[in-house]
Scaffold this active site. Structure first.
Site, PDB file in Angstrom:
ATOM      1  CB  ALA A   1     -11.284  -0.089   7.502  1.00 18.28           C
TER       2      ALA A   1
ATOM      3  CB  VAL B   1      -5.730  -4.615   3.227  1.00 17.86           C
ATOM      4  CG1 VAL B   1      -5.466  -3.492   2.232  1.00 17.86           C
ATOM      5  CG2 VAL B   1      -6.128  -5.806   2.300  1.00 17.86           C
TER       6      VAL B   1
ATOM      7  CB  ALA C   1      -7.525   3.775   3.482  1.00 15.44           C
ATOM      8  CG  ASP C   2      -5.330   1.360   8.629  1.00 15.22           C
ATOM      9  OD1 ASP C   2      -4.215   0.760   9.191  1.00 15.22           O
ATOM     10  OD2 ASP C   2      -5.753   2.354   9.024  1.00 15.22           O
ATOM     11  NE  ARG C   3      -8.846  -5.395   5.446  1.00 14.46           N
ATOM     12  CZ  ARG C   3      -8.343  -6.476   5.249  1.00 14.46           C
ATOM     13  NH1 ARG C   3      -8.587  -7.071   4.227  1.00 14.46           N
ATOM     14  NH2 ARG C   3      -7.373  -7.018   5.796  1.00 14.46           N
TER      15      ARG C   3
END
EC number: 5.3.1.23
Length: 385
Positions: free
Chosen positions: A265, A98, A255-257
């Protein structure tokens, strides 16, 4: 000297080729948004914060080149459309992270607002974009230091080992350090802050199959910074947590999102670590800047999970044993097959950890914990009631 995944000055961008680390340290020059898209898509650069920075700076380089050679349109409308189109294109390189879409939205808004001020020329919009993109690079490194300190303090104050005044052990997953950000790192930044405050007993990192970011990148950073650390395979985590003498206080991941309810995620394998932490009574912490928090998406089931090539699971790349210790120019990287030919493969790049398995979400402005109802209120991190 700290590791750098991104080298930048106005008119020049170089990205460390993380597909060759730790065996070869080679930087890839990036001069256009198209080249930025490819180094992200092909995972020469990875880590949600670093992806966003490389993407926006690649367009910055392209715009600077156009301005320097007087090839940029003088019309504000045309430059606005050009920038917005390029940002939309860059976002498609890694849809799960994100930070990239967040940076694109912010820069789109900035360009659109600049167009409404006075009677701007195309160059005015391009210069505003370049300055804002450069500020994102600076801010990311500063934010990571603050995040690391918040996370270290939380672990010391909220874990049995920390409360006893003992040094803590921490397990991390994937790579979340200087190579995944503009500097210092998120989850690995927490580990660095623990070390700096003399509160770290030992760090453990998973190899992080199938791309081995833990074995290749995190281990590389830990050795580089002389942090006491041990590498384990992904399947050893449960046994490590069961070792009473390990002194593990927490599992800290990036975290990526992170969506509105706290569902997170992150690199595939994160979810299983959260389940193990819950069973063994070990704190599970997500460390991520606010740019990773997506309040527009309500639950984890709405996150798009990228699936990658089967070959990433069935093959592995590294140097020949006989080349170890040689100068970089004499090292040969070879790819070999490790799976039975013809076997089917499922290769999701990420999984989603439910919020109820997460004890704390650490950001650059503070730590979010669940309220009395067991719910995160992440909007408060942004000043919303």
């Amino acid at each position: 000297m700290s590791l750098q995944s991104i080298r930048y000055k106005r008119g020049m961008l170089q990205v460390l080729d993380q597909l060759q680390v730790p065996h070869v340290e080679r930087y890839i020059p990036v001069s256009t948004a198209k080249e930025g898209w490819h180094v992200i898509k092909e995972m020469h650069v990875r880590g949600a914060p670093a992806i966003a920075i490389v993407a926006v700076l690649s367009l910055s380089i392209e715009l600077t080149e156009l301005m320097d050679h007087e090839k940029l349109s003088t019309e504000a409308d045309e430059v606005e459309a050009y920038i917005l189109e390029k940002l939309d294109y860059l976002v498609t390189s890694r849809p799960t992270a994100v930070n990239l879409s967040d940076a694109a939205i912010k820069l789109k808004t900035l360009v659109q607002k600049r167009k409404q001020i006075g009677d701007p020329k195309g160059k005015d919009l391009a210069e505003a974009y370049v300055e804002a993109a450069e500020k994102m690079l600076i801010d990311d490194a500063m934010d990571n230091h603050r995040l690391g300190d918040f996370g270290a303090t939380w672990i010391v104050n909220n874990t049995p080992v920390g409360k006893e005044g003992k040094k803590v052990g921490v397990l991390t997953h994937c790579n979340t350090g200087s190579l995944a950000t503009a500097g210092y790192g998120t989850a690995l930044g927490v580990i660095r802050s623990l070390l700096a405050s003399d509160k770290l007993e030992h760090a453990y990192c998973t190899e992080t199959r199938p791309y081995n970011q833990g074995a290749r990148l995190t281990a590389f950073e830990l050795v580089h910074d002389k942090i006491p650390a041990t590498l384990i395979t992904d399947s050893m985590a449960a046994s490590l947590l069961a070792q009473k003498g390990a002194g593990l206080a927490a599992i800290v991941v990036g975290a990526d999102r992170v969506v509105a309810n706290g569902d997170t995620a992150n690199k595939i394998g994160t979810y299983q670590l959260a389940v193990l932490a819950k069973y063994h009574g070990v704190k599970f912490i997500v460390a991520a800047p606010r740019t990773t928090i997506d309040l527009r998406t309500k639950e984890g089931e709405d996150i798009i999970i990228e699936e990658r090539a089967k070959s990433e699971v069935t093959r592995i790349t590294g140097p020949r044993i006989s080349d170890l210790g040689k100068n970089e120019e004499n090292i040969t990287l070879e790819t070999v097959n490790i799976a039975a030919p013809g076997i089917d493969v499922w290769n999701p790049a990420f999984d989603v950890t439910p919020y109820d398995l997460i004890d704390a979400i650490v950001t650059e402005v503070g730590v979010a914990e669940k309220n009395a109802d067991g719910l995160f209120q992440l909007e408060k991190l942004f000043g919303f009631p």
